[in-house]
Write a protein that holds these residues in place. Structure first.
Motif, PDB file in Angstrom:
ATOM      1  N   GLU A 146      -4.702  -6.930 -14.601  1.00 51.90           N
ATOM      2  CA  GLU A 146      -3.535  -7.706 -13.872  1.00 51.90           C
ATOM      3  C   GLU A 146      -2.732  -6.760 -12.974  1.00 51.90           C
ATOM      4  O   GLU A 146      -1.717  -7.069 -12.855  1.00 51.90           O
ATOM      5  CB  GLU A 146      -2.722  -8.216 -15.107  1.00 51.90           C
ATOM      6  CG  GLU A 146      -3.459  -9.126 -15.920  1.00 51.90           C
ATOM      7  CD  GLU A 146      -2.308  -9.489 -17.103  1.00 51.90           C
ATOM      8  OE1 GLU A 146      -1.341  -8.985 -17.469  1.00 51.90           O
ATOM      9  OE2 GLU A 146      -2.666 -10.704 -17.811  1.00 51.90           O
ATOM     10  N   SER A 147      -3.348  -5.767 -12.506  1.00 51.87           N
ATOM     11  CA  SER A 147      -2.404  -4.915 -11.659  1.00 51.87           C
ATOM     12  C   SER A 147      -2.322  -5.623 -10.272  1.00 51.87           C
ATOM     13  O   SER A 147      -3.054  -6.506  -9.882  1.00 51.87           O
ATOM     14  CB  SER A 147      -3.101  -3.656 -11.191  1.00 51.87           C
ATOM     15  OG  SER A 147      -4.439  -3.712 -11.746  1.00 51.87           O
ATOM     16  N   GLU A 148      -1.383  -5.417  -9.347  1.00 52.25           N
ATOM     17  CA  GLU A 148      -0.913  -5.909  -8.344  1.00 52.25           C
ATOM     18  C   GLU A 148      -1.196  -5.034  -7.224  1.00 52.25           C
ATOM     19  O   GLU A 148      -1.420  -3.770  -7.411  1.00 52.25           O
ATOM     20  CB  GLU A 148       0.721  -6.314  -8.197  1.00 52.25           C
ATOM     21  CG  GLU A 148       0.800  -7.366  -9.258  1.00 52.25           C
ATOM     22  CD  GLU A 148       2.522  -7.738  -9.322  1.00 52.25           C
ATOM     23  OE1 GLU A 148       3.170  -7.166  -8.043  1.00 52.25           O
ATOM     24  OE2 GLU A 148       2.869  -8.354 -10.130  1.00 52.25           O
ATOM     25  N   TRP A 149      -1.370  -5.602  -6.041  1.00 57.52           N
ATOM     26  CA  TRP A 149      -1.753  -4.656  -4.716  1.00 57.52           C
ATOM     27  C   TRP A 149      -0.466  -3.931  -4.490  1.00 57.52           C
ATOM     28  O   TRP A 149       0.800  -4.512  -4.491  1.00 57.52           O
ATOM     29  CB  TRP A 149      -2.094  -5.446  -3.777  1.00 57.52           C
ATOM     30  CG  TRP A 149      -3.821  -5.827  -3.990  1.00 57.52           C
ATOM     31  CD1 TRP A 149      -3.950  -6.896  -4.636  1.00 57.52           C
ATOM     32  CD2 TRP A 149      -4.954  -5.010  -3.668  1.00 57.52           C
ATOM     33  NE1 TRP A 149      -5.444  -6.947  -4.608  1.00 57.52           N
ATOM     34  CE2 TRP A 149      -5.829  -5.859  -4.163  1.00 57.52           C
ATOM     35  CE3 TRP A 149      -5.057  -3.806  -3.357  1.00 57.52           C
ATOM     36  CZ2 TRP A 149      -7.205  -5.293  -4.008  1.00 57.52           C
ATOM     37  CZ3 TRP A 149      -6.244  -3.181  -3.130  1.00 57.52           C
ATOM     38  CH2 TRP A 149      -7.291  -4.109  -3.535  1.00 57.52           C
ATOM     39  N   ILE A 150      -0.493  -2.757  -4.049  1.00 53.80           N
ATOM     40  CA  ILE A 150       0.629  -1.899  -3.637  1.00 53.80           C
ATOM     41  C   ILE A 150       0.389  -1.675  -2.246  1.00 53.80           C
ATOM     42  O   ILE A 150      -0.563  -1.152  -1.726  1.00 53.80           O
ATOM     43  CB  ILE A 150       1.023  -0.788  -4.402  1.00 53.80           C
ATOM     44  CG1 ILE A 150       1.398  -0.894  -5.570  1.00 53.80           C
ATOM     45  CG2 ILE A 150       2.021   0.272  -3.765  1.00 53.80           C
ATOM     46  CD1 ILE A 150       1.307   0.283  -6.508  1.00 53.80           C
ATOM     47  N   VAL A 151       1.216  -1.808  -1.300  1.00 52.87           N
ATOM     48  CA  VAL A 151       1.288  -1.438   0.331  1.00 52.87           C
ATOM     49  C   VAL A 151       1.546   0.055   0.424  1.00 52.87           C
ATOM     50  O   VAL A 151       2.678   0.304  -0.187  1.00 52.87           O
ATOM     51  CB  VAL A 151       2.358  -2.523   0.990  1.00 52.87           C
ATOM     52  CG1 VAL A 151       2.129  -2.047   2.494  1.00 52.87           C
ATOM     53  CG2 VAL A 151       1.796  -3.952   0.766  1.00 52.87           C
ATOM     54  N   MET A 152       0.835   0.742   1.234  1.00 47.89           N
ATOM     55  CA  MET A 152       1.244   1.986   1.579  1.00 47.89           C
ATOM     56  C   MET A 152       2.305   1.921   2.635  1.00 47.89           C
ATOM     57  O   MET A 152       1.975   1.353   3.697  1.00 47.89           O
ATOM     58  CB  MET A 152      -0.132   2.720   1.959  1.00 47.89           C
ATOM     59  CG  MET A 152      -0.986   3.121   1.191  1.00 47.89           C
ATOM     60  SD  MET A 152      -0.690   4.310  -0.389  1.00 47.89           S
ATOM     61  CE  MET A 152      -0.278   2.999  -1.547  1.00 47.89           C
ATOM     62  N   ALA A 153       3.505   2.391   2.189  1.00 47.70           N
ATOM     63  CA  ALA A 153       4.604   2.175   2.920  1.00 47.70           C
ATOM     64  C   ALA A 153       4.519   2.921   4.360  1.00 47.70           C
ATOM     65  O   ALA A 153       5.124   2.518   5.145  1.00 47.70           O
ATOM     66  CB  ALA A 153       5.873   2.571   2.335  1.00 47.70           C
ATOM     67  N   ASP A 154       3.938   4.012   4.483  1.00 48.60           N
ATOM     68  CA  ASP A 154       3.597   4.842   5.602  1.00 48.60           C
ATOM     69  C   ASP A 154       2.727   4.039   6.809  1.00 48.60           C
ATOM     70  O   ASP A 154       2.788   4.431   7.778  1.00 48.60           O
ATOM     71  CB  ASP A 154       3.163   6.313   5.451  1.00 48.60           C
ATOM     72  CG  ASP A 154       1.534   6.251   4.949  1.00 48.60           C
ATOM     73  OD1 ASP A 154       1.569   5.153   4.277  1.00 48.60           O
ATOM     74  OD2 ASP A 154       1.083   7.148   4.955  1.00 48.60           O
ATOM     75  N   ARG A 155       2.078   2.989   6.200  1.00 48.12           N
ATOM     76  CA  ARG A 155       1.158   2.210   7.177  1.00 48.12           C
ATOM     77  C   ARG A 155       1.752   0.655   7.608  1.00 48.12           C
ATOM     78  O   ARG A 155       1.088   0.089   8.284  1.00 48.12           O
ATOM     79  CB  ARG A 155      -0.231   1.884   6.359  1.00 48.12           C
ATOM     80  CG  ARG A 155      -1.020   3.260   6.298  1.00 48.12           C
ATOM     81  CD  ARG A 155      -1.300   3.905   7.415  1.00 48.12           C
ATOM     82  NE  ARG A 155      -2.263   3.012   8.140  1.00 48.12           N
ATOM     83  CZ  ARG A 155      -2.440   3.061   9.502  1.00 48.12           C
ATOM     84  NH1 ARG A 155      -1.965   4.250  10.343  1.00 48.12           N
ATOM     85  NH2 ARG A 155      -2.942   2.325  10.154  1.00 48.12           N
TER      86      ARG A 155
END
Length: 177
Positions: A146-155
């Motif tokens: 059930e994990s969610e995707w995390i956006v790499m903030a530096d990208r």
């Protein structure tokens, strides 16, 4: 055949984190952007083979894009870009993944020169992590991740070709929505 994953491409709603905050976190899957402006076919093939040694991969089509830093006075070679969805065979920390990807770049003879050393950089391979899915959110009742995707903030925000590659992976059901 690769199992499908649910991805919400509404990037504005996804959590954004600096990679430094996630270095020790175990990662189960990543969405990557590959880029090359020098012998792209050769280097893309090599890095896709390397990525396949650590998990299952799904690919977007390869896009050719002009170098946005080129000028009429200083033309630069176009980039070939491709997005990759990689489900890791075994979780690795984000730091371990970054080290592996740097090794894969070096295996393609990537040279990291400053702009002062050469005005036109030949980039054999660039691997950027766009999104990650952590490996630590298994629901014990359903055995479902059930994990969610995390956006790499530096990208983020993503470049047009990165968005196009991600959308294509989803639209062709390589990543299930």
């Amino acid at each position: 055949m690769m199992h499908k994953e649910r991805v919400d491409l509404n990037l504005e709603t996804l959590k954004k984190c600096a990679p430094e905050q996630l270095q020790t976190q175990p990662v189960a899957a990543v969405l990557l952007a590959l880029g090359s402006n020098y012998q792209a076919e050769k280097h893309l093939l090599r890095v896709r083979e390397s990525l396949a040694t650590i998990g299952e991969i799904e690919l977007s089509i390869a896009f050719q894009n002009p170098d946005f830093t080129a000028t009429p006075e200083l033309p630069k070679p176009a980039y070939t870009n491709q997005c990759v969805y990689l489900i890791l065979t075994a979780p690795l920390t984000l730091q371990q993944l970054q080290q592996r990807f740097k090794k894969f770049e070096r295996d393609c003879h990537r040279q990291r020169l400053t702009e002062l050393q050469t005005p036109i950089k030949q980039v054999t391979m660039d691997i950027d992590i766009l999104l990650i899915r952590l490996a630590n959110n298994i629901n014990s009742l359903s055995n479902k991740d059930e994990s969610e995707w995390i956006v790499m903030a530096d990208r983020y925000p993503f470049k047009a070709h990165e968005r196009a590659g991600l959308k294509e992976l989803i639209a062709t059901k390589r990543i299930d929505c």
